[in-house]
Design an enzyme around this catalytic site. Structure first.
Site, PDB file in Angstrom:
ATOM      1  N   THR A  67      37.791  37.247  84.493  1.00 33.64           N
ATOM      2  CA  THR A  67      37.945  37.600  85.901  1.00 33.64           C
ATOM      3  C   THR A  67      37.003  36.775  86.760  1.00 33.64           C
ATOM      4  OG1 THR A  67      38.592  39.846  85.290  1.00 33.64           O
ATOM      5  CG2 THR A  67      37.813  39.523  87.546  1.00 33.64           C
ATOM      6  N   GLN A 170      44.106  33.925  77.422  1.00 33.78           N
ATOM      7  CA  GLN A 170      44.951  34.386  76.315  1.00 33.78           C
ATOM      8  C   GLN A 170      45.322  33.260  75.348  1.00 33.78           C
ATOM      9  OE1 GLN A 170      45.641  37.384  75.426  1.00 33.78           O
ATOM     10  NE2 GLN A 170      45.131  38.594  77.237  1.00 33.78           N
ATOM     11  N   SER A 190      37.396  33.932  78.000  1.00 36.49           N
ATOM     12  CA  SER A 190      36.683  35.210  77.938  1.00 36.49           C
ATOM     13  C   SER A 190      36.386  35.567  76.484  1.00 36.49           C
ATOM     14  CB  SER A 190      37.592  36.277  78.560  1.00 36.49           C
ATOM     15  OG  SER A 190      37.021  37.545  78.406  1.00 36.49           O
ATOM     16  N   GLY A 191      35.163  36.022  76.210  1.00 37.70           N
ATOM     17  CA  GLY A 191      34.746  36.308  74.840  1.00 37.70           C
ATOM     18  C   GLY A 191      35.555  37.389  74.145  1.00 37.70           C
ATOM     19  N   CYS A 368      45.060  45.986  82.205  1.00 38.26           N
ATOM     20  CA  CYS A 368      44.515  46.285  83.534  1.00 38.26           C
ATOM     21  C   CYS A 368      45.498  47.088  84.352  1.00 38.26           C
ATOM     22  CB  CYS A 368      44.194  45.000  84.281  1.00 38.26           C
ATOM     23  SG  CYS A 368      43.194  43.905  83.323  1.00 38.26           S
TER      24      CYS A 368
HETATM   25  N1  PLP Z   1      43.294  36.296  82.536  1.00 38.70           N
HETATM   26  C1  PLP Z   1      44.125  36.769  81.607  1.00 38.70           C
HETATM   27  C2  PLP Z   1      45.361  35.990  81.282  1.00 38.70           C
HETATM   28  C3  PLP Z   1      43.856  37.966  80.949  1.00 38.70           C
HETATM   29  O1  PLP Z   1      44.702  38.424  80.023  1.00 38.70           O
HETATM   30  C4  PLP Z   1      42.661  38.668  81.284  1.00 38.70           C
HETATM   31  C5  PLP Z   1      42.360  39.958  80.648  1.00 38.70           C
HETATM   32  O2  PLP Z   1      43.249  40.701  80.276  1.00 38.70           O
HETATM   33  C6  PLP Z   1      41.805  38.127  82.251  1.00 38.70           C
HETATM   34  C7  PLP Z   1      42.156  36.942  82.858  1.00 38.70           C
HETATM   35  C8  PLP Z   1      40.537  38.809  82.628  1.00 38.70           C
HETATM   36  O3  PLP Z   1      39.553  38.569  81.655  1.00 38.70           O
HETATM   37  P1  PLP Z   1      38.278  39.518  81.520  1.00 38.70           P
HETATM   38  O4  PLP Z   1      38.751  40.781  80.893  1.00 38.70           O
HETATM   39  O5  PLP Z   1      37.344  38.752  80.657  1.00 38.70           O
HETATM   40  O6  PLP Z   1      37.721  39.713  82.883  1.00 38.70           O
END
Ligand code: PLP
Length: 432
Positions: A67, A170, A190-191, A368
């Site tokens: 994010t 992803q 993202s980790g 989300c």
């Molecule tokens: N982008 C994509 C394609 C995602 O699937 C996600 C999380 O589901 C995010 C961004 C957000 O990542 P984070 O959970 O590390 O904030």
């Protein structure tokens, strides 16, 4: 079966992180011994991440995750009067940031996908304007797993002199990441989507990209992201990246793709089902064939990118005729662990709950948005109607998934579907 929502930390990541919570707890900015130890660990992690992304260590910025990376790319580059191009199937971290920027005078074009879930690069080219400053396209869709033609889009961005960001959250750990090949200026990962820790991620920022930091304060991360570094998290992320690089070479991804394909083929044996995120089968005379589940995957193909053409969505879309022809005759590339299945005459949420009671975790779409009453924006953009979008579920396998897991899912899902269909007002035709 919900690995696209998050993944567990593997023991090796935990072991790598452990000393940095208590023993080597220093602040990476301190000049004393504790600080130096922490700083050295962050440096090592940065080198690993550079290897993972195929960039220079100085082009890696550690942050809190996907994010933040997505928000930084948009907010850090776009100014009033700029035009921004993205797609209608992005994660909300992009879509909501674009919405906020609209209030600040940034206009966004949301390019719709083809019914297969693929973005036609030509549609990106067509959306371009003289004032376009940034394009952002995801590498892999979180709901369908469809891999987008980012290299093509990178070339379009280069020709036009426009910045290009990729949300690779992803894709990381599932396909090789190569920012040079992709031709991007910015890329976010993202980790916690790749068996690393939550609350930590990284961004590739190509040298010379004039990005304003989202967070200001200290001079951390070469003034590109203020805030004391999350040293254990960064160490865990780098260990996850090492494991991911390994799994691309040791057969893990192929094994996962074979498992996913077996799961998918088994689910498609249930009547009234099909895959979202597939090529459309176009009959010789140009009519689209619509029989659900009719096409079976032929054995022996590269499962990570293979998807036999199956029933498509209603939307025929516009776009480049050559691309449409390609799309209708080629397998749509997907990440190895994901399949998105529609079940006619069923409320997806009811199946999520029924399977949860049997110990199977799946999702109706992005984590989300689970609990949201609106159907998936991704599936709707692909042209599904609301009923079918609500009747669609994502199965996403962990790298640790086994044949037994798939057997169990293939035992309980048909039973649950049959039971719910017998009770369903959708099946009884009493719902509008
Ligand atoms: N982008 C994509 C394609 C995602 O699937 C996600 C999380 O589901 C995010 C961004 C957000 O990542 P984070 O959970 O590390 O904030």
């Amino acid at each position: 079966m919900d690995a696209n929502a998050t993944t567990p930390l593997l023991p090796e990541m935990m072991e790598a992180m452990r000393p940095f919570w208590m023993e080597h707890f220093g602040n990476a900015s301190s000049i004393h011994l504790h600080g130096q130890q922490a700083h050295a660990a962050v440096d090592r992690a940065r080198t690993t991440m550079a290897d993972f992304l195929n960039c220079h260590a100085a082009e890696v910025v550690f942050n809190s995750g996907g994010t933040e990376g997505d928000n930084t790319a948009l907010v850090g580059l776009l100014r009033s009067g700029d035009h921004f191009i993205t797609t209608a199937i992005e994660h909300s971290a992009i879509l909501e940031a674009a919405k906020r920027l609209a209030d600040k005078g940034v206009e966004t074009t949301f390019v719709a996908p083809r019914p297969s879930g693929l973005i036609d690069p030509d549609e990106i080219r067509r959306a371009m304007r003289p004032e376009t400053r940034l394009i952002s396209v995801m590498l892999a869709n979180n709901e369908t797993g469809v891999l987008q033609p980012v290299e093509e889009i990178g070339k379009i961005a280069k020709e036009a002199g426009v910045y290009f960001h990729i949300d690779a959250v992803q894709g990381a750990g599932k396909v090789e990441l190569d920012v040079r090949r992709f031709g991007c200026h910015l890329l976010s990962i993202s980790g916690h989507k790749m068996h690393g820790p939550k609350g930590v991620g990284a961004m590739f920022v190509r040298r010379g990209t004039p990005i304003e930091p989202l967070l200001v304060g200290g001079s951390h991360e070469r003034r590109r992201r203020a805030g004391t570094e999350n040293v254990p998290g960064i160490v865990g992320l780098a260990r996850a990246a090492e494991a991911a690089m390994h799994s691309l070479e040791d057969g893990t991804i192929d094994r996962l793709a074979a498992l996913r394909d077996r799961l998918e083929a088994g689910l498609l044996e249930i009547s009234g089902t099909g895959v979202n995120g597939a090529a459309l089968r176009v009959a010789p005379e140009g009519r689209r064939e619509n029989s659900p589940g009719q096409a079976q995957r032929s054995p022996g193909k590269d499962a990570s990118t293979d998807l036999a053409p199956r029933r498509g969505a209603a939307n025929s879309g516009g776009g480049d005729p050559a691309f449409r022809t390609w799309e209708s005759t080629n397998p749509v590339p997907r990440v190895a662990n994901t399949t998105n299945i529609w079940f006619d005459q069923l409320e997806g949420e009811a199946l999520v709950i029924a399977l949860d009671l049997k110990g199977v975790c799946i999702s109706g779409g992005s984590a989300c948005h689970s609990g949201a009453t609106e159907p998936s924006h991704v599936l709707m953009a692909m042209g599904l109607d609301k009923t079918r979008a609500r009747a669609s579920l994502r199965f996403s396998l962990l790298k640790t998934a086994t044949e037994d897991d798939v057997d169990y899912v293939l035992r309980v899902v048909p039973e649950a579907v049959e039971h719910l269909r017998a009770l369903s007002p959708v099946a009884a035709g009493t719902l509008g």
